[in-house]
Scaffold this active site. Sequence first.
Site, PDB file in Angstrom:
ATOM      1  N   ARG A  60       0.810  -1.203   0.000  1.00  0.00           N
ATOM      2  CA  ARG A  60       0.000   0.000   0.000  1.00  0.00           C
ATOM      3  C   ARG A  60       0.855   1.270   0.000  1.00  0.00           C
ATOM      4  NH1 ARG A  60      -3.267  -0.769   4.826  1.00  0.00           N
ATOM      5  NH2 ARG A  60      -3.958  -2.647   3.780  1.00  0.00           N
ATOM      6  N   LYS A 166       1.035 -20.567   6.452  1.00  0.00           N
ATOM      7  CA  LYS A 166      -0.045 -20.930   7.345  1.00  0.00           C
ATOM      8  C   LYS A 166      -0.679 -19.645   7.902  1.00  0.00           C
ATOM      9  CE  LYS A 166       2.108 -20.760  11.759  1.00  0.00           C
ATOM     10  NZ  LYS A 166       2.485 -21.284  13.027  1.00  0.00           N
ATOM     11  N   HIS A 196       7.539 -23.915   7.430  1.00  0.00           N
ATOM     12  CA  HIS A 196       8.991 -23.726   7.461  1.00  0.00           C
ATOM     13  C   HIS A 196       9.694 -24.824   8.260  1.00  0.00           C
ATOM     14  CE1 HIS A 196       7.846 -21.561  11.131  1.00  0.00           C
ATOM     15  NE2 HIS A 196       9.007 -21.980  11.583  1.00  0.00           N
ATOM     16  N   LYS A 200      13.616 -27.349   7.631  1.00  0.00           N
ATOM     17  CA  LYS A 200      14.734 -27.479   8.571  1.00  0.00           C
ATOM     18  C   LYS A 200      15.542 -28.725   8.265  1.00  0.00           C
ATOM     19  CE  LYS A 200      13.374 -24.649  12.278  1.00  0.00           C
ATOM     20  NZ  LYS A 200      14.356 -23.583  12.371  1.00  0.00           N
ATOM     21  N   GLU A 234       7.374 -22.913  23.192  1.00  0.00           N
ATOM     22  CA  GLU A 234       7.877 -21.564  22.944  1.00  0.00           C
ATOM     23  C   GLU A 234       7.964 -20.829  24.271  1.00  0.00           C
ATOM     24  OE1 GLU A 234       6.360 -19.732  18.953  1.00  0.00           O
ATOM     25  OE2 GLU A 234       4.756 -20.906  19.852  1.00  0.00           O
ATOM     26  N   ASP A 253      -2.876 -23.238  15.597  1.00  0.00           N
ATOM     27  CA  ASP A 253      -1.693 -22.496  15.174  1.00  0.00           C
ATOM     28  C   ASP A 253      -0.509 -23.427  14.928  1.00  0.00           C
ATOM     29  OD1 ASP A 253      -0.204 -20.176  14.614  1.00  0.00           O
ATOM     30  OD2 ASP A 253       0.646 -20.185  16.641  1.00  0.00           O
ATOM     31  N   HIS A 258       2.466 -27.901  11.907  1.00  0.00           N
ATOM     32  CA  HIS A 258       3.820 -28.383  12.223  1.00  0.00           C
ATOM     33  C   HIS A 258       3.812 -29.759  12.871  1.00  0.00           C
ATOM     34  CE1 HIS A 258       4.820 -24.385  11.240  1.00  0.00           C
ATOM     35  NE2 HIS A 258       4.574 -23.834  12.406  1.00  0.00           N
TER      36      HIS A 258
END
Lengths: 504, 317
Positions: A60, A166, A196, A200, A234, A253, A258
Amino acid sequence: MGNPLRDPRDRRIPRVAEPSVLVMFGVTGDLARKKLLPAIYDLANRGLLPPGFSLVGFARRDWKDEDFARLTYDAVREHSRTTFRDEVWQQLRDGIRFVSGEFSQDAAFDRLAEVVAGLDIERGTGGNRVFYLSIPPGAFPAVVSQIERSGMSKEAPGWRRVVIEKPFGHDLTSARDLNDLLASVFAPHSVFRIDHYLGKETVQNLLALRFANTLFEPIWNRRYVDHVQITMAEDIGIGGRAGYYDGIGAARDVIQNHLLQLLALTAMEEPVSFAFDALRAEKQKALSAVQIPDDPATGTARGQYAAGWQGGMPVPGFLSEDGIPTDSRTETYAAIRLGVDTRRWAGVPFYLRTGKRLATRMTEIAVIFQRAPHLPFNATDAKELGQNALVIRVQPDEGVTLRFGSKVPGSAMEVRDVNMDFAYGESFTESSPEAYERLLLDVLIGDPPLFPGHEEVELSWKILDPIEEFWSASGRPEAYSAGSAGPACADAMMARDGRAWRRL
Amino acid sequence: MKVELIDTTATTVRNELTRMCQQMGGLTTGVVLNLVIMTDEGDQYDAMRAATYAGREHPCQVLCVIARGGKRPRRLDGEITVGENMPGQMLLLRIQGELNEHVDSVITPLLVPDTPVVIWWPGNAPLAPADDPVGVLGQRRITDAAANEDPGNRLLELAAGYRPGDTDLAWTRTTTWRSLLAATLDRPYPAILEAAVTAEADNPSADLMAAWLAKRLGVPVHQEVSAGPGITEARFVTGDGKIVIGRPDGRNATLSRPGEPDRFVALHRRETAELLSEELRRLDPDDVYGETLAELAVAHQTTENAAGAIGLGEAGP
């Protein structure tokens, strides 16, 4: 006609992408700046991008080419993995363009189409285009239909590919809608869904570990394996993602994509080759054999982080985060026990868990083996002997650990657990490329094995949807204090099975 | 940690190394290969620097063997470095006197077991590396024809003595060029009638690249001489015009195709450390290098014969 200069035996000559234009939507986002743009530079620096490769940003902002080049330059200087070289930057810089506009503006997309077509002539990109949608899923329909309307999706000459990140929907229905939308404009083999984790090195090494060795495959089944734990912990909270995260939660999520992908790679049978359809077929088979617990009340656990101390810092609870309603029932921790109904895995539980604001950041696949049926030692000698385990550490300290019993040096016979370690950090240090580097290159080459297909996405939702439904009907998630290992109900879930989570 | 041992034996060196590693917490575990560098005092410094750099990608035990010439009594001096700002461990062995004839007896006991062995001669290397007493210890033998006074002739020697597992840094230097050339032909292109490689005089990489192109394309490949540095141009002549990659400054290249604007490509000359890193990435025989050497030898033979038959020397490569 094949390329006479290419020879599969000539391993020094790397796979190089075809000349193409990468059109990126959402260039100002965190992902673009921290991962994608630096990965593009790293690829160029390793000589893996062809001369003529061009990058077009669309956003934008009222920017010129130079402004976008500036943003890219800063992102590269700050985040690239390989050393900065002026001449490499110059090569990239020559192909950088920017188009300013809204997703709703026909004129802006017409301009984009012109710029891209111009690059074909100017830089010889041969009509090959990759559209990278690094934007919220809500904007997909607008962008996809604009790409079609402006004629940019027509194949010939050259190919068209689209990359999405995702979430691939938030349940089965929305995932199908998304797929229908993409399928209406792009051929199925042209849609690349980036997970992702699959880029790995360690995850790919799981395939090497299982299928290149004779050592592990014979014990990779219910006769020897007691259970499998797949963890993605995490230490951070939701940060600035409140808008996205609230109502989505940890399971949608992380588990949907994953962890279920990691489960599929761990549980699948040997593919006949590593060609993408062979690999996808096996992953699909594994996912379609997944059974959810009969009673979700005992086979799943949910939590929500409350205020606490994380790594020596006081941190707020989920309900006090900016943008989260104080009565939110979104889970920030989810654990699920799954079965895989195949001859190989019948009766072996796969425990998946993920959470935010846990004690540490860590992702691993742990295959826990059964105890030896008989121990010819005195009961006290092997008291400290646990179960053998093979742990694939995905991050942060990539590698493989084999845990087994060993005699403690000394005059007494005492057996205790020890670790045998293979660390990527030590062994193949700097050759390990970033996941995004690998995946971007695969997109540009058109090599899809590492990307989940839409069937896998749908199968994953079929696993998760009934659990989500149960959760939404059963009150609030249990609070756990930030910096802990998760809610007590998750430990209780394991204890009911006579097992325990591995320490985070 | 660094320890020097004067007038010592390989056994003492090994025991000392074991002791140091134990003291520092068992560092041998992370080593993925043995890199044996056969060098002299002159080349030693650069070789060790390159090995240290390559060691970041491939943690290795470096055994740097420095032959000391002249008439001296037999003696072995060792210098062991462990964990000084580098992964792996480094052994510097200075060898003099008749021990120079039996270097392999010093190296063998010092190799890390169960771990591949690579031998690298940064300067002068044996005529046939694989027949050398030290060369046979390695599954990979790295030479550098460019370090020789007559690189063109040196390549012919290497071709004559070639065994799978041999490789040469002059060949490694061509990788970025070859990769770019291969990428150029990934797109549709008109039939190639002939090709040419331009480089400074006596550049073995240019010889190898020309032989490689001749072998792969099956067309005549000419070699032309420029002021350098290194290879300055590669050219395909097609029915529709020329595809040219020019690199006059050793850093920046321009790719020109008929009917298209010129494109800029980064193509810098790599340092020894990067070349060595590439070499250590794969430890299986490089068949394409072997074929290229063979092609070079055949081409040379043909030129010789032709020159002999006509009775005058043609302009050599």
